[in-house]
Scaffold this motif. Structure first.
Motif, PDB file in Angstrom:
ATOM      1  N   ILE A 188       0.871  -1.180   0.000  1.00  0.00           N
ATOM      2  CA  ILE A 188       0.000   0.000   0.000  1.00  0.00           C
ATOM      3  C   ILE A 188       0.905   1.226   0.000  1.00  0.00           C
ATOM      4  O   ILE A 188       1.847   1.306   0.793  1.00  0.00           O
ATOM      5  CB  ILE A 188      -0.926   0.026   1.234  1.00  0.00           C
ATOM      6  CG1 ILE A 188      -1.882  -1.172   1.213  1.00  0.00           C
ATOM      7  CG2 ILE A 188      -1.726   1.328   1.287  1.00  0.00           C
ATOM      8  CD1 ILE A 188      -2.734  -1.308   2.462  1.00  0.00           C
ATOM      9  N   ALA A 189       0.625   2.176  -0.881  1.00  0.00           N
ATOM     10  CA  ALA A 189       1.450   3.376  -0.968  1.00  0.00           C
ATOM     11  C   ALA A 189       1.398   4.166   0.336  1.00  0.00           C
ATOM     12  O   ALA A 189       0.352   4.270   0.975  1.00  0.00           O
ATOM     13  CB  ALA A 189       0.979   4.257  -2.130  1.00  0.00           C
ATOM     14  N   TYR A 190       2.540   4.738   0.725  1.00  0.00           N
ATOM     15  CA  TYR A 190       2.596   5.515   1.964  1.00  0.00           C
ATOM     16  C   TYR A 190       1.635   6.694   1.935  1.00  0.00           C
ATOM     17  O   TYR A 190       1.075   7.072   2.963  1.00  0.00           O
ATOM     18  CB  TYR A 190       4.019   6.015   2.207  1.00  0.00           C
ATOM     19  CG  TYR A 190       4.929   4.967   2.805  1.00  0.00           C
ATOM     20  CD1 TYR A 190       4.686   4.466   4.080  1.00  0.00           C
ATOM     21  CD2 TYR A 190       6.019   4.478   2.109  1.00  0.00           C
ATOM     22  CE1 TYR A 190       5.513   3.499   4.631  1.00  0.00           C
ATOM     23  CE2 TYR A 190       6.854   3.514   2.651  1.00  0.00           C
ATOM     24  CZ  TYR A 190       6.590   3.031   3.921  1.00  0.00           C
ATOM     25  OH  TYR A 190       7.411   2.068   4.452  1.00  0.00           O
ATOM     26  N   ALA A 191       1.434   7.304   0.763  1.00  0.00           N
ATOM     27  CA  ALA A 191       0.538   8.458   0.689  1.00  0.00           C
ATOM     28  C   ALA A 191      -0.882   8.081   1.094  1.00  0.00           C
ATOM     29  O   ALA A 191      -1.590   8.873   1.718  1.00  0.00           O
ATOM     30  CB  ALA A 191       0.542   9.037  -0.726  1.00  0.00           C
ATOM     31  N   ARG A 192      -1.323   6.875   0.744  1.00  0.00           N
ATOM     32  CA  ARG A 192      -2.673   6.437   1.126  1.00  0.00           C
ATOM     33  C   ARG A 192      -2.764   6.236   2.635  1.00  0.00           C
ATOM     34  O   ARG A 192      -3.761   6.593   3.267  1.00  0.00           O
ATOM     35  CB  ARG A 192      -3.036   5.154   0.388  1.00  0.00           C
ATOM     36  CG  ARG A 192      -3.136   5.299  -1.127  1.00  0.00           C
ATOM     37  CD  ARG A 192      -3.676   4.046  -1.771  1.00  0.00           C
ATOM     38  NE  ARG A 192      -5.048   3.778  -1.369  1.00  0.00           N
ATOM     39  CZ  ARG A 192      -5.656   2.604  -1.521  1.00  0.00           C
ATOM     40  NH1 ARG A 192      -4.991   1.582  -2.042  1.00  0.00           N
ATOM     41  NH2 ARG A 192      -6.897   2.445  -1.149  1.00  0.00           N
ATOM     42  N   LYS A 193      -1.729   5.661   3.235  1.00  0.00           N
ATOM     43  CA  LYS A 193      -1.723   5.481   4.685  1.00  0.00           C
ATOM     44  C   LYS A 193      -1.734   6.847   5.385  1.00  0.00           C
ATOM     45  O   LYS A 193      -2.458   7.054   6.363  1.00  0.00           O
ATOM     46  CB  LYS A 193      -0.469   4.710   5.118  1.00  0.00           C
ATOM     47  CG  LYS A 193      -0.286   3.352   4.474  1.00  0.00           C
ATOM     48  CD  LYS A 193       1.069   2.775   4.883  1.00  0.00           C
ATOM     49  CE  LYS A 193       1.407   1.507   4.143  1.00  0.00           C
ATOM     50  NZ  LYS A 193       2.734   0.977   4.518  1.00  0.00           N
ATOM     51  N   ARG A 194      -0.927   7.763   4.873  1.00  0.00           N
ATOM     52  CA  ARG A 194      -0.772   9.087   5.461  1.00  0.00           C
ATOM     53  C   ARG A 194      -2.094   9.858   5.447  1.00  0.00           C
ATOM     54  O   ARG A 194      -2.416  10.607   6.380  1.00  0.00           O
ATOM     55  CB  ARG A 194       0.285   9.833   4.649  1.00  0.00           C
ATOM     56  CG  ARG A 194       0.767  11.129   5.205  1.00  0.00           C
ATOM     57  CD  ARG A 194       1.856  11.667   4.283  1.00  0.00           C
ATOM     58  NE  ARG A 194       3.057  10.844   4.314  1.00  0.00           N
ATOM     59  CZ  ARG A 194       3.790  10.552   3.231  1.00  0.00           C
ATOM     60  NH1 ARG A 194       3.427  10.988   2.039  1.00  0.00           N
ATOM     61  NH2 ARG A 194       4.867   9.817   3.357  1.00  0.00           N
ATOM     62  N   ALA A 195      -2.873   9.660   4.381  1.00  0.00           N
ATOM     63  CA  ALA A 195      -4.107  10.434   4.206  1.00  0.00           C
ATOM     64  C   ALA A 195      -5.203  10.036   5.182  1.00  0.00           C
ATOM     65  O   ALA A 195      -6.110  10.827   5.453  1.00  0.00           O
ATOM     66  CB  ALA A 195      -4.606  10.272   2.775  1.00  0.00           C
TER      67      ALA A 195
END
Length: 294
Positions: free
Chosen positions: A160-167
């Motif tokens: 899972i891309a870090y940007a998705r987790k961050r959001a």
């Protein structure tokens, strides 16, 4: 003696910044939420060499590395690193015991993965998993086959891309809801046929990282650092941390993978340039996939 940053380091006690100096080894500086954290990048970003079997082999040329890349390695060291890597499927004969896990990052955002048993839950902290549970344990290839089985049968990814987790991590649902989603997927996984006989199944015991990440009251992520450049500085109050990310009280997020390879110092007095950053859209901006599973 120059100490080079190696990024964030996680343990059961919380996050720390890692450092390396040739001839001196490794050390860490623990981080505390609610405290000021300020640093600036000095000189040039250098390759970190290769970390293997608990030991770092320095880059023979101390090559420079671009400030925007998430991995502080030159091409030669990166190739050597991946030539003997479970994550890159170049170490199939690894004799260690592995564990299969389910990791929850947000509503509907769950992945399946494997990690060496000796690492315990550290890999889940490194990935920024808000809640997670073990599924099974056994030899590497049995764990790999189980990972592939569950990924296909449950419709969950292994990356899972870090940007998705961050959001999504700054506004998670209640702990009971997080645990319920993990438990429901665990039950579905346990009911599947086709598990390798050599893999021992493990019961559902959900671990929650909201407290260690400091998620309670964490401000929405508004901006993220895109690179570190010499002379650029970050200065603010550390509000929380998850995976490779440091969250500041003003909504700034620093991906510590971009700090690795830099010499960091306390910002000098007077005017300093802020590190380059971009706004984070409400849906989460595209970003590079995480670097491996282990």
């Amino acid at each position: 003696m120059t100490w080079w940053c190696t990024g964030i380091r996680w343990s059961g006690g919380g996050p720390a910044i890692g450092w390396y100096a040739q001839g001196r080894g490794e050390r860490t500086s623990p981080l505390a939420y609610g405290r000021r954290l300020a640093f600036s990048a000095c000189g040039e970003r250098r390759c970190q060499g290769v970390w293997r079997a608990g030991k770092r082999t320095p880059c023979p040329t101390s090559a420079t590395v671009p400030g925007r890349t998430g991995r502080a390695q030159c091409p030669e060291c990166a190739r050597l690193d991946r030539s003997f890597s479970v994550a890159a499927d170049t170490r199939a004969d690894d004799p260690r015991t592995y564990r299969v896990y389910l990791a929850w990052f947000g509503p509907g955002l769950v992945k399946v993965g494997i990690t060496a048993e000796e690492r315990g839950g550290v890999r889940l902290l490194e990935q920024g998993a808000v809640a997670w549970s073990w599924l099974g344990r056994g030899p590497l290839m049995a764990a790999r086959r189980t990972e592939e089985l569950l990924r296909a049968a449950l419709g969950v990814p292994d990356r899972i891309a870090y940007a998705r987790k961050r959001a999504v991590r700054t506004h998670p649902p209640p702990a009971a809801e997080r645990a319920g989603e993990v438990a429901e997927l665990h039950a579905r996984a346990a009911g599947l046929g086709g598990w390798p006989e050599s893999l021992e199944r493990l019961g559902c015991e959900v671990v929650d990282h909201a407290e260690v990440f400091g998620l309670a009251g964490l401000p929405p992520a508004a901006r993220v650092i895109t690179a570190m450049v010499s002379g650029a500085a970050v200065d603010g109050t550390l509000a929380g941390a998850a995976g490779p990310d440091l969250h500041f009280a003003d909504g700034l997020v620093v991906d510590t993978r971009l700090l690795a390879g830099w010499e960091l110092a306390v910002p000098a007095g007077g005017t300093v340039a802020a590190a380059p950053s971009v706004e984070i859209p409400s849906g989460g901006a595209p970003a590079a996939e995480q670097d491996g599973l282990f």
